[in-house]
Design an enzyme around this catalytic site. Structure first.
Site, PDB file in Angstrom:
ATOM      1  N   TYR A 215       0.812  -1.219   0.000  1.00 24.12           N
ATOM      2  CA  TYR A 215       0.000   0.000   0.000  1.00 24.12           C
ATOM      3  C   TYR A 215       0.840   1.261   0.000  1.00 24.12           C
ATOM      4  CZ  TYR A 215      -3.377  -3.493   1.300  1.00 24.12           C
ATOM      5  OH  TYR A 215      -4.131  -4.614   1.334  1.00 24.12           O
TER       6      TYR A 215
ATOM      7  N   ASP B  64     -13.167 -17.141   8.304  1.00 20.08           N
ATOM      8  CA  ASP B  64     -11.816 -16.709   7.965  1.00 20.08           C
ATOM      9  C   ASP B  64     -11.056 -16.483   9.274  1.00 20.08           C
ATOM     10  OD1 ASP B  64      -9.509 -15.382   7.292  1.00 20.08           O
ATOM     11  OD2 ASP B  64     -10.458 -13.925   5.960  1.00 20.08           O
TER      12      ASP B  64
ATOM     13  N   TYR C 130     -12.279  -7.826   6.414  1.00 20.09           N
ATOM     14  CA  TYR C 130     -11.094  -7.836   5.557  1.00 20.09           C
ATOM     15  C   TYR C 130     -10.729  -9.287   5.256  1.00 20.09           C
ATOM     16  CZ  TYR C 130      -6.518  -7.478   3.551  1.00 20.09           C
ATOM     17  OH  TYR C 130      -5.462  -7.615   2.690  1.00 20.09           O
TER      18      TYR C 130
ATOM     19  N   LYS D 174      -1.471 -16.684   8.054  1.00 22.29           N
ATOM     20  CA  LYS D 174      -0.651 -15.897   8.982  1.00 22.29           C
ATOM     21  C   LYS D 174       0.144 -16.730   9.988  1.00 22.29           C
ATOM     22  CE  LYS D 174      -2.479 -11.350   8.347  1.00 22.29           C
ATOM     23  NZ  LYS D 174      -3.778 -11.063   7.733  1.00 22.29           N
TER      24      LYS D 174
END
Ligand SMILES: *Cc1c(COP(=O)(O)O)cnc(C)c1O
Length: 446
Positions: free
Chosen positions: A25, A254, A153, A283
């Site tokens: 980003y 998720d 997200y 992760k």
């Protein structure tokens, strides 16, 4: 080693980086400074100049056991010397089999099938494909929509983007390329507050009106991460499971951010005592040592996929089931199974609650919240990440705020003293913020 060669090895060309390397980003036209890290051990990152920072991010929530852990390092070294990679088409290997065995054992009973993907976003793509192919296997071609909740997200690839928060995400930017999904309001009842059943009304009516088109409900259980670091009530998640059952909709959880102990349970769905039909992990799966993710599903879902016209599941990346990544994941899960995380996470939670509580009295702090090994100060306005980052580095810590949030998710092995340094830095920065000069425009995560 003499100092000369040491400094050559350690030297990172920051100018070249700034000119040629994209970071998450960021703009290449107006690149923000990046800090050169040469090594990391335990909870500390070592910068080029030799200074050390206490890491409050676990490298985006992944490095739960800290850096350079001898067990994970040894497992990876041994694996890479033996078999770093081999194709997974028509071939299998011990690390993949052992990892699958551990995942099936650790997760809820229904989840028996494992798809190993390369990253979290891909695990989400895979989950969505599974749900769609499942309904095809049931000869139902109407169920092609995904229902989700706002403030979510789920990653940066196109299908994952389609279920991210419609305002904070990237929906409008890419126009028609982002599939239109169904969005319910974000849950409002706090994890540590009273549950207000009224807030189910809207999502229940979305189910009622659209269930014939809904293949799956996809949510982050209990903690909405990059979409706002919000912790919602366990009764809300339990009610979502009931709605899915009532309306014949699959539930995809998720757990990429929450899995492996972060919220105080091994998996966040345990707070609500429910099971997913499809589960995404990522992760912390490898302890944050290398990219790997997994999508798990039930026998029922796997059967449906296999009954679909394709007859097979339509996904198979080049590096699927990479043995090196699987070896790291096995070592990390073995550390999880030693079960120190429970004591560590609950000690972190207690200390965060104690040390962050008084920040609620600061002028620009809107909310203080803690769950497991996550501590959040929600500020009254959007923050300038680059500017605050420098402040944190000056204070000897690595904390990366985003949006209006100053938060930490440290490795579980953080000591009480290191954690105090982190909370002190959070409060120091929060107390000294001048919102009028903190006006970063677009970045919602990263
Ligand atoms: C980080 C994250 C992802 C995306 O994972 P990547 O490995 O960055 O692609 C998906 N879902 C959640 C909840 C996440 O926190």
């Amino acid at each position: 080693m003499n100092t000369q060669s040491q400094s050559t090895i350690n030297s990172i060309d920051l100018q070249f980086d700034r000119k040629h390397l994209w970071h998450p980003y960021t703009s290449m036209a107006n690149a923000l400074p990046a800090y050169g890290v040469v090594a990391a051990e335990g909870v500390e990152l070592q910068l080029q100049d030799g200074s050390k920072l206490i890491d409050g991010t676990s490298s985006w929530w992944a490095c739960v056991h800290g850096y350079s852990h001898p067990k994970i390092v040894a497992a990876m070294q041994q694996q890479t010397a033996k078999l770093s990679h081999v194709m997974f088409g028509g071939i299998t290997h011990r690390p993949a089999v052992e990892l699958a065995r551990l995942l099936v054992e650790l997760t809820s009973p229904k989840l028996t099938k494992v798809f190993l993907a390369d990253s979290g976003s891909i695990a989400v793509e895979v989950a969505m494909k599974m749900a769609l192919q499942y309904w095809q296997g049931k000869a139902n071609t109407d169920k092609q929509k995904i229902l989700t909740i706002k403030n979510g997200y789920h990653g940066d690839t196109f299908a994952a983007m389609s279920v991210c928060d419609p305002e904070g995400g990237m929906h409008t930017m890419f126009g028609e390329l982002v599939t239109k999904q169904l969005f319910a309001p974000a849950p409002q009842s706090r994890f540590d507050g009273e549950f207000d059943p009224e807030e189910l009304n809207e999502i229940a009516s979305i189910f009622e009106d659209n269930h014939q088109q809904i293949a799956a409900l996809l949510v982050e259980p209990i903690m909405q991460g990059a979409g706002g670091m919000r912790f919602y009530h366990s009764d809300y998640l339990a009610a979502l499971r009931k709605l899915c059952d009532k309306y014949n909709v699959l539930l995809i959880l998720d757990e990429i951010a929450t899995g492996f102990g972060r919220t105080g349970k091994l998996f966040a769905y345990e707070h609500s005592q429910i099971e997913a039909d499809i589960l995404c992990l990522g992760k912390a799966l490898t302890g944050g040592y290398i990219s790997l993710a997994a999508t798990m599903c039930s026998d029922e879902v796997a059967q449906g996929v296999s009954d679909s016209p394709a007859g097979v599941f339509m996904h198979g990346p080049t590096f699927m089931g990479n043995p090196l990544a699987c070896a790291a994941a096995i070592a990390s899960i073995e550390l999880i199974k030693e079960n120190q995380w429970q004591t560590q996470v609950s000690a972190i939670e207690t200390q965060l609650k104690t040390e962050l509580a008084d920040a609620i009295n600061y002028e620009h702090v809107n909310d203080v919240r803690v769950l497991g090994a996550v501590g959040v100060l929600e500020m009254s306005s959007t923050l300038n990440t680059a500017e605050l980052q420098q402040e944190f580095v000056n204070l000897g810590v690595w904390i990366r705020p985003f949006s209006n949030l100053i938060y930490i998710m440290p490795p579980y092995c953080v000591t009480a003293e290191q954690l105090s340094k982190l909370t002190h830095a959070m409060k120091t920065v929060a107390a000294n913020i001048n919102p009028s000069t903190n006006d970063i425009a677009f970045i919602s995560h990263g």
